[in-house]
Design an enzyme around this catalytic site. Structure first.
Site, mmCIF file in Angstrom:
data_model
loop_
_atom_site.group_PDB
_atom_site.id
_atom_site.type_symbol
_atom_site.label_atom_id
_atom_site.label_comp_id
_atom_site.label_asym_id
_atom_site.label_seq_id
_atom_site.Cartn_x
_atom_site.Cartn_y
_atom_site.Cartn_z
ATOM 1 N N TYR A 45 31.128 -50.539 -67.614
ATOM 2 C CA TYR A 45 32.331 -50.068 -68.231
ATOM 3 C C TYR A 45 33.420 -50.369 -67.947
ATOM 4 O O TYR A 45 34.540 -50.758 -68.469
ATOM 5 C CB TYR A 45 31.791 -48.726 -68.572
ATOM 6 N N ARG A 70 33.020 -29.385 -82.323
ATOM 7 C CA ARG A 70 33.900 -30.588 -81.747
ATOM 8 C C ARG A 70 34.855 -31.058 -82.845
ATOM 9 O O ARG A 70 35.936 -31.924 -82.233
ATOM 10 C CB ARG A 70 32.783 -31.812 -81.642
ATOM 11 N N ARG A 77 26.086 -35.305 -82.555
ATOM 12 C CA ARG A 77 26.509 -35.147 -83.780
ATOM 13 C C ARG A 77 25.409 -34.758 -84.913
ATOM 14 O O ARG A 77 25.857 -34.668 -86.049
ATOM 15 C CB ARG A 77 27.405 -36.367 -84.140
ATOM 16 N N ARG A 105 20.457 -37.126 -75.343
ATOM 17 C CA ARG A 105 21.426 -36.853 -76.566
ATOM 18 C C ARG A 105 20.956 -35.491 -77.312
ATOM 19 O O ARG A 105 21.226 -35.649 -78.594
ATOM 20 C CB ARG A 105 21.630 -38.003 -77.208
ATOM 21 N N ASP A 132 29.710 -36.413 -69.712
ATOM 22 C CA ASP A 132 29.542 -37.864 -70.222
ATOM 23 C C ASP A 132 29.609 -38.619 -68.684
ATOM 24 O O ASP A 132 29.835 -38.260 -67.607
ATOM 25 C CB ASP A 132 30.673 -38.417 -70.873
HETATM 26 O O1 CP3 Z 1 22.772 -34.068 -74.854
HETATM 27 C C1 CP3 Z 1 23.025 -34.976 -73.867
HETATM 28 O O2 CP3 Z 1 22.090 -35.890 -73.971
HETATM 29 C C2 CP3 Z 1 24.093 -34.348 -72.935
HETATM 30 C C3 CP3 Z 1 25.176 -35.230 -72.926
HETATM 31 C C4 CP3 Z 1 25.499 -36.891 -72.763
HETATM 32 C C5 CP3 Z 1 26.510 -37.157 -73.192
HETATM 33 N N1 CP3 Z 1 26.682 -38.351 -72.901
HETATM 34 C C6 CP3 Z 1 27.302 -36.766 -74.469
HETATM 35 C C7 CP3 Z 1 27.931 -37.635 -75.420
HETATM 36 C C8 CP3 Z 1 24.942 -37.627 -71.798
HETATM 37 C C9 CP3 Z 1 23.733 -37.380 -70.749
HETATM 38 C C10 CP3 Z 1 25.756 -38.860 -71.898
HETATM 39 C C11 CP3 Z 1 25.363 -40.139 -71.201
HETATM 40 C C12 CP3 Z 1 25.982 -41.279 -71.448
HETATM 41 N N2 CP3 Z 1 27.405 -41.441 -71.791
HETATM 42 C C13 CP3 Z 1 25.498 -42.502 -71.357
HETATM 43 C C14 CP3 Z 1 24.182 -42.841 -70.652
HETATM 44 C C15 CP3 Z 1 23.065 -42.394 -71.603
HETATM 45 C C16 CP3 Z 1 22.910 -43.691 -72.742
HETATM 46 O O3 CP3 Z 1 23.220 -43.342 -73.935
HETATM 47 O O4 CP3 Z 1 22.341 -44.715 -72.312
HETATM 48 C C17 CP3 Z 1 26.308 -43.496 -71.692
HETATM 49 C C18 CP3 Z 1 26.168 -44.846 -72.004
HETATM 50 C C19 CP3 Z 1 27.786 -42.611 -72.171
HETATM 51 C C20 CP3 Z 1 28.747 -43.419 -72.874
HETATM 52 C C21 CP3 Z 1 28.988 -42.830 -73.935
HETATM 53 N N3 CP3 Z 1 29.546 -41.607 -74.257
HETATM 54 C C22 CP3 Z 1 28.648 -43.367 -75.205
HETATM 55 C C23 CP3 Z 1 28.182 -45.031 -75.520
HETATM 56 C C24 CP3 Z 1 29.059 -42.616 -76.467
HETATM 57 C C25 CP3 Z 1 28.769 -43.047 -77.577
HETATM 58 C C26 CP3 Z 1 30.051 -43.087 -78.691
HETATM 59 C C27 CP3 Z 1 29.832 -42.999 -80.192
HETATM 60 O O5 CP3 Z 1 30.986 -42.902 -80.575
HETATM 61 O O6 CP3 Z 1 28.666 -42.994 -80.696
HETATM 62 C C28 CP3 Z 1 29.604 -41.436 -75.817
HETATM 63 C C29 CP3 Z 1 30.074 -40.262 -76.395
HETATM 64 C C30 CP3 Z 1 29.241 -39.129 -76.338
HETATM 65 N N4 CP3 Z 1 28.676 -38.528 -75.238
HETATM 66 C C31 CP3 Z 1 28.575 -38.370 -77.463
HETATM 67 C C32 CP3 Z 1 27.994 -37.292 -76.801
HETATM 68 C C33 CP3 Z 1 27.087 -36.273 -77.624
HETATM 69 C C34 CP3 Z 1 29.140 -38.478 -78.911
HETATM 70 C C35 CP3 Z 1 30.597 -38.523 -79.249
HETATM 71 C C36 CP3 Z 1 31.187 -37.125 -79.596
HETATM 72 O O7 CP3 Z 1 30.335 -36.027 -79.408
HETATM 73 O O8 CP3 Z 1 32.209 -36.821 -80.176
#
Ligand code: CP3
Length: 365
Positions: free
Chosen positions: A162, A48, A39, A35, A84
């Site tokens: 999920y 974003r 944010r 990540r 994602d």
């Molecule tokens: O920088 C990086 O790591 C690359 C991008 C990346 C994202 N998601 C962007 C993202 C990667 C590798 C993921 C993988 C992902 N997504 C996982 C596996 C890794 C882990 O955390 O265990 C999972 C479980 C997800 C599902 C997911 N997507 C979740 C649980 C969330 C968070 C929701 C929240 O509100 O916090 C996301 C959203 C997400 N994916 C964000 C980012 C940068 C944040 C939301 C946004 O940008 O608006």
């Protein structure tokens, strides 16, 4: 065949991450953060703002920009494509929304075995996930060879959880009930996910990904028996099939497996065709080395919350971590993703500490 089209990518200038992944000697320990695009960066929030999350994922230009942002600030040794894991269930025909404050949400999750009929029987990965492949190709050009670009996927069990829970969960009792009530149907679903994931990863390599990480983020909600039955065989199958396919065209792309909280699975994971096993912060580095017996490189595993510590403390924590893992066959990272309230300055301190201490330790040897 897409993979045969030359894309004339810029030459790679820093291969430290790839060398460590392959078990070759490195001058310093390479480092990146799960990540790292997120944010906690003001420029990320600004970019974003007002845009839907999955619309952003579907724009190659936006994904490219968000992937590059952290590289402009920090001396990372690798980048990971902004996307994602839930784009795979979407490609299989399920709807997923990102609900601010709640996270990813499936309005219509799978409720019982008949619901498998709602999934597409034949998924055209090249077409459905073309936007990810375009993002990877564009980013490989725009990154100008600075560091390697990692592609990724969610693992079958995590995606299944999920698709059935519909969102995050405390107990995961809905998806776990499938394993105990409908084991055969569960295996059918996991198998279908595996087939899509293999095509997806191969497509990412053809598009320009230089390494691949498989996220089994929900491994730890299973015990060792269920892990061996419902996670491990699919994780293995993915790595074996991807590696075999790549070998046919003379390619070798390092693969990383991150099975969060699966401490009981380390030995098995180290014998599962992956080059690197990524660890969460609950695992002792020396114990992990013992259990994986030099068969793989290791990645991880600083507690993300250590980034809340003062800089000097971060440096000490990093030093202790490096002493535990050693400086070879090792990629420094966090034990899980960063949180939005973290200070970018702390990330800079983390990266600097990894480079500084590992260079010093290598000199002393
Ligand atoms: O920088 C990086 O790591 C690359 C991008 C990346 C994202 N998601 C962007 C993202 C990667 C590798 C993921 C993988 C992902 N997504 C996982 C596996 C890794 C882990 O955390 O265990 C999972 C479980 C997800 C599902 C997911 N997507 C979740 C649980 C969330 C968070 C929701 C929240 O509100 O916090 C996301 C959203 C997400 N994916 C964000 C980012 C940068 C944040 C939301 C946004 O940008 O608006």
């Amino acid at each position: 065949n897409e993979s045969n089209i030359p894309k004339d990518f810029p030459q790679l200038k820093n291969d430290t991450f790839l060398r460590a992944a392959r078990g070759e000697q490195t001058q310093h320990v390479p480092v990146w953060c799960m990540r790292q695009a997120g944010r906690y960066l003001p420029e990320f929030r600004e970019f974003r703002a007002g845009k839907d999350f999955f619309d952003t994922c579907r724009s190659p230009e936006a994904c490219c920009e968000l992937t590059l942002q952290p590289l402009r600030r920090f001396d990372f040794d690798a980048s990971i494509i902004f996307s994602d894991i839930l784009v795979v269930p979407q490609a299989m025909g399920m709807e997923v929304q990102m609900v601010p404050g709640k996270g990813p949400t499936f309005p219509d999750p799978l409720k019982d075995p008949e619901d498998l009929q709602r999934l597409k029987t034949k998924v055209d990965v090249q077409k459905e996930l073309d936007y990810v492949f375009k993002a990877i190709t564009l980013t490989r050009h725009k990154i100008e060879g600075k560091v390697p670009l990692i592609g990724f996927t969610g693992a079958p069990w995590t995606l299944m959880s999920y698709m059935i829970e519909g969102s995050g969960s405390k107990t995961f009792s809905k998806v776990k009930s499938w394993l105990y009530r409908y084991p055969e149907v569960s295996h059918m679903l996991l198998k279908r996910l595996t087939d899509v994931i293999v095509d997806y990863l191969l497509g990412q390599v053809a598009a320009g990904a230089q390494a691949l990480q498989v996220f089994e983020s929900h491994a730890g909600i299973l015990g060792p028996v269920e892990f061996k039955a419902f996670c491990l065989p699919y994780l293995r199958d993915i790595a074996r099939r991807v590696k075999d396919q790549l070998k046919e065209t003379g390619q070798d792309v390092p693969m990383i497996v991150f099975a969060k909280d699966a401490h009981y699975g380390l030995e098995d994971l180290s014998q599962s065709y992956y080059d690197v096993v990524s660890l969460d912060w609950t695992i002792d580095p020396r114990l992990a080395r013992e259990q994986t017996g030099g068969k793989v490189s290791l990645q991880g595993n600083m507690d993300p919350c250590a980034l809340y510590a003062p800089k000097e403390r971060i440096s000490e924590i990093v030093k202790t971590m490096l002493e535990g893992f050693g400086t070879q066959r090792y990629i420094a990272n966090l034990g899980h993703g960063m949180y939005p309230d973290m200070d970018p300055e702390s990330v800079a301190a983390f990266v600097e500490a990894v480079h500084k201490h590992s260079r010093q330790m290598n000199k002393q040897q």
